[in-house]
Write an enzyme that holds these catalytic residues in place. Sequence first.
Site, PDB file in Angstrom:
ATOM      1  N   ASP A 135      30.818  43.598  49.215  1.00 41.59           N
ATOM      2  CA  ASP A 135      31.556  42.935  48.141  1.00 41.59           C
ATOM      3  C   ASP A 135      30.575  42.388  47.095  1.00 41.59           C
ATOM      4  O   ASP A 135      29.794  43.147  46.531  1.00 41.59           O
ATOM      5  CB  ASP A 135      32.458  41.858  48.754  1.00 41.59           C
ATOM      6  CG  ASP A 135      33.447  41.252  47.784  1.00 41.59           C
ATOM      7  OD1 ASP A 135      34.507  41.869  47.572  1.00 41.59           O
ATOM      8  OD2 ASP A 135      33.157  40.166  47.244  1.00 41.59           O
ATOM      9  N   ARG A 136      30.597  41.087  46.797  1.00 42.89           N
ATOM     10  CA  ARG A 136      29.677  40.537  45.800  1.00 42.89           C
ATOM     11  C   ARG A 136      28.230  40.810  46.182  1.00 42.89           C
ATOM     12  O   ARG A 136      27.398  41.130  45.322  1.00 42.89           O
ATOM     13  CB  ARG A 136      29.886  39.031  45.642  1.00 42.89           C
ATOM     14  CG  ARG A 136      31.290  38.577  45.362  1.00 42.89           C
ATOM     15  CD  ARG A 136      31.892  39.246  44.148  1.00 42.89           C
ATOM     16  NE  ARG A 136      31.193  38.870  42.918  1.00 42.89           N
ATOM     17  CZ  ARG A 136      31.429  39.466  41.731  1.00 42.89           C
ATOM     18  NH1 ARG A 136      32.280  40.461  41.634  1.00 42.89           N
ATOM     19  NH2 ARG A 136      30.788  39.060  40.641  1.00 42.89           N
ATOM     20  N   HIS A 145      42.026  38.478  40.327  1.00 39.16           N
ATOM     21  CA  HIS A 145      41.019  37.423  40.331  1.00 39.16           C
ATOM     22  C   HIS A 145      39.829  37.755  39.430  1.00 39.16           C
ATOM     23  O   HIS A 145      39.185  36.854  38.888  1.00 39.16           O
ATOM     24  CB  HIS A 145      40.537  37.157  41.761  1.00 39.16           C
ATOM     25  CG  HIS A 145      39.916  38.339  42.426  1.00 39.16           C
ATOM     26  ND1 HIS A 145      40.571  39.536  42.634  1.00 39.16           N
ATOM     27  CD2 HIS A 145      38.664  38.521  42.946  1.00 39.16           C
ATOM     28  CE1 HIS A 145      39.779  40.383  43.246  1.00 39.16           C
ATOM     29  NE2 HIS A 145      38.620  39.801  43.427  1.00 39.16           N
ATOM     30  N   TYR A 167      31.382  35.648  39.136  1.00 35.98           N
ATOM     31  CA  TYR A 167      32.355  36.632  38.665  1.00 35.98           C
ATOM     32  C   TYR A 167      32.319  36.780  37.144  1.00 35.98           C
ATOM     33  O   TYR A 167      32.465  37.893  36.614  1.00 35.98           O
ATOM     34  CB  TYR A 167      33.765  36.241  39.120  1.00 35.98           C
ATOM     35  CG  TYR A 167      34.110  36.748  40.495  1.00 35.98           C
ATOM     36  CD1 TYR A 167      34.788  37.944  40.656  1.00 35.98           C
ATOM     37  CD2 TYR A 167      33.750  36.034  41.630  1.00 35.98           C
ATOM     38  CE1 TYR A 167      35.115  38.422  41.910  1.00 35.98           C
ATOM     39  CE2 TYR A 167      34.069  36.501  42.900  1.00 35.98           C
ATOM     40  CZ  TYR A 167      34.758  37.698  43.028  1.00 35.98           C
ATOM     41  OH  TYR A 167      35.062  38.166  44.285  1.00 35.98           O
ATOM     42  N   HIS A 202      39.113  45.150  54.295  1.00 37.55           N
ATOM     43  CA  HIS A 202      37.972  44.846  53.431  1.00 37.55           C
ATOM     44  C   HIS A 202      36.845  44.161  54.195  1.00 37.55           C
ATOM     45  O   HIS A 202      35.668  44.420  53.939  1.00 37.55           O
ATOM     46  CB  HIS A 202      38.449  43.950  52.288  1.00 37.55           C
ATOM     47  CG  HIS A 202      37.374  43.545  51.338  1.00 37.55           C
ATOM     48  ND1 HIS A 202      36.692  44.438  50.550  1.00 37.55           N
ATOM     49  CD2 HIS A 202      36.865  42.311  51.033  1.00 37.55           C
ATOM     50  CE1 HIS A 202      35.806  43.794  49.810  1.00 37.55           C
ATOM     51  NE2 HIS A 202      35.892  42.501  50.083  1.00 37.55           N
TER      52      HIS A 202
END
Length: 292
Positions: A107-108, A152, A212, A272
């Site tokens: 992910d990030r 988001h 983000y 996920h």
Amino acid sequence: MNLAIPGFDYRRTAVCDGVSLNAAVGGEGSPIVLLHGFPQTHLMWRHVAADLAADHTVIVPDLRGYGASDKPAEAGPETYAKRTMAADIVELAERLGHRRFALAGHDRGALVAVRAGLDHPEAVSHLAILDVVPTLDMWEVLHGADAAVAFHLYLMAQPPGLPERMIAASADEFFGFFLDAWTKDAAAIPAPVRAEYLRASREAVDSIVADYRASAGVDIEHDRADRAGGGRLRMPVTVVQQDWGAALGYDAEAVWRAWAPDLDHRLTGAGHFMAEEDPDSIVKALRDLLAR
């Protein structure tokens, strides 16, 4: 930090002026660094890290802005640019005695890992990516009503102020939504771990939003420059992801192969949070990568 990876030592290491990272370190052997995603901390790697520590030095940090690592105020787009966060990780590894290491991100953390591979190919020997596409491609494949799955991203792309206030007003509900919606096996994130993720995220709203926000601005600029200049991931790369290509109408393997010529692309039936839902498969993917 209320929970820890059993058998791992914890260290705080300065990686630049005013920023230190919290990291769990365990095992012996060739080094591998594991980077967590959202809305999590280094704890998401607890199963995978314990397995890999049998024959590797495993370094599992909280990213800048997350968990027990420092959370500098957003002074501009570079504060949480993936380029900056990738430099943190390279410096962390070097200060722990490793100038070259394998790197895996979810992910990030995967976006940070991609940037590390592009900016620091001399440091990253192997690269594993879990359940993302590169930042530039991520924005390009989101369109129409299907983009609602990533609401988001658009919320946190807004200028400073409103997204932070909105999220802080219902932090547990906001972050908890993703832990619930993105998990196929709820038991994979037991109550104490879930509570730790919520606590850590609740205490890091501003820095998470800044992370983000950077991906809607400066990170795109960096990816565009690499795409135009022929920047590629030259090390062996393994990508494990859900079938987002089928869901959103693009060829995920082709997207990745444009960046990574030496690619092993795998689909998973897990949710996920695959390092927690199906850690054995992730360990196998990582061991297969390290053997290349």
